[in-house]
Design an enzyme around this catalytic site. Structure first.
Site, PDB file in Angstrom:
ATOM      1  N   ARG A   1       4.706  -7.033 -28.496  1.00  0.00           N
ATOM      2  CA  ARG A   1       5.724  -8.006 -28.087  1.00  0.00           C
ATOM      3  C   ARG A   1       5.767  -9.128 -29.116  1.00  0.00           C
ATOM      4  NH1 ARG A   1       7.381  -4.504 -25.607  1.00  0.00           N
ATOM      5  NH2 ARG A   1       7.220  -4.104 -23.395  1.00  0.00           N
TER       6      ARG A   1
ATOM      7  N   ASP B   1       7.104  -4.847 -35.978  1.00  0.00           N
ATOM      8  CA  ASP B   1       8.317  -4.162 -35.524  1.00  0.00           C
ATOM      9  C   ASP B   1       8.852  -4.815 -34.256  1.00  0.00           C
ATOM     10  OD1 ASP B   1       6.803  -3.065 -33.444  1.00  0.00           O
ATOM     11  OD2 ASP B   1       7.571  -1.055 -33.745  1.00  0.00           O
TER      12      ASP B   1
ATOM     13  N   GLU C   1      13.877 -11.805 -30.896  1.00  0.00           N
ATOM     14  CA  GLU C   1      14.701 -10.608 -31.087  1.00  0.00           C
ATOM     15  C   GLU C   1      16.064 -10.789 -30.458  1.00  0.00           C
ATOM     16  OE1 GLU C   1      12.967  -6.794 -30.270  1.00  0.00           O
ATOM     17  OE2 GLU C   1      11.036  -7.434 -31.026  1.00  0.00           O
TER      18      GLU C   1
ATOM     19  N   HIS D   1      11.952  -1.779 -33.879  1.00  0.00           N
ATOM     20  CA  HIS D   1      11.075  -1.330 -32.786  1.00  0.00           C
ATOM     21  C   HIS D   1      11.658  -0.052 -32.181  1.00  0.00           C
ATOM     22  CE1 HIS D   1       7.967  -1.892 -29.797  1.00  0.00           C
ATOM     23  NE2 HIS D   1       8.850  -1.834 -28.821  1.00  0.00           N
TER      24      HIS D   1
ATOM     25  N   GLY E   1       9.747   3.120 -32.116  1.00  0.00           N
ATOM     26  CA  GLY E   1       8.689   4.123 -32.060  1.00  0.00           C
ATOM     27  C   GLY E   1       8.838   5.151 -30.955  1.00  0.00           C
TER      28      GLY E   1
END
Length: 93
Positions: A13, A37, A42, A60, A62
């Site tokens: 986070r 990431d 954000e 982000h 993944g």
């Protein structure tokens, strides 16, 4: 409190660290580098992070594979079933 040879990885986070403090630490050699990431604000990425050569920035994403999403759905379903059977699989204490 990190060593000058430390490398910060954050894939959890963005709010786990203070980006402005991280930028200062990276600029002043307090830590060696960072790979991120996730970001504090954000979807914006700090201009200070973008300018540094000792930082790797990635989106982000993944879990955005078909296999990753299927695994997440299976785990969630197993946890719901386990809860009603009195045998939860994953717990957060």
């Amino acid at each position: 409190k990190m060593k000058p040879s430390a490398f910060l990885f954050n894939t959890a986070r963005g709010s786990l660290f203070d980006e402005s403090a991280l930028i200062k630490a990276l600029e002043n050699g307090k830590i060696w580098g960072a790979a991120l990431d996730v970001y504090e604000h954000e979807p914006q990425i700090s201009e200070g992070l973008k300018k540094l050569d000792n930082v790797v920035l990635t989106p982000h994403v993944g879990t955005q594979t078909l296999e990753g999403r299927i695994d997440i759905q299976k785990e969630a379903a197993s946890n719901i079933i386990g809860f009603f059977q009195g045998k939860p699989i994953s717990r957060v204490n």
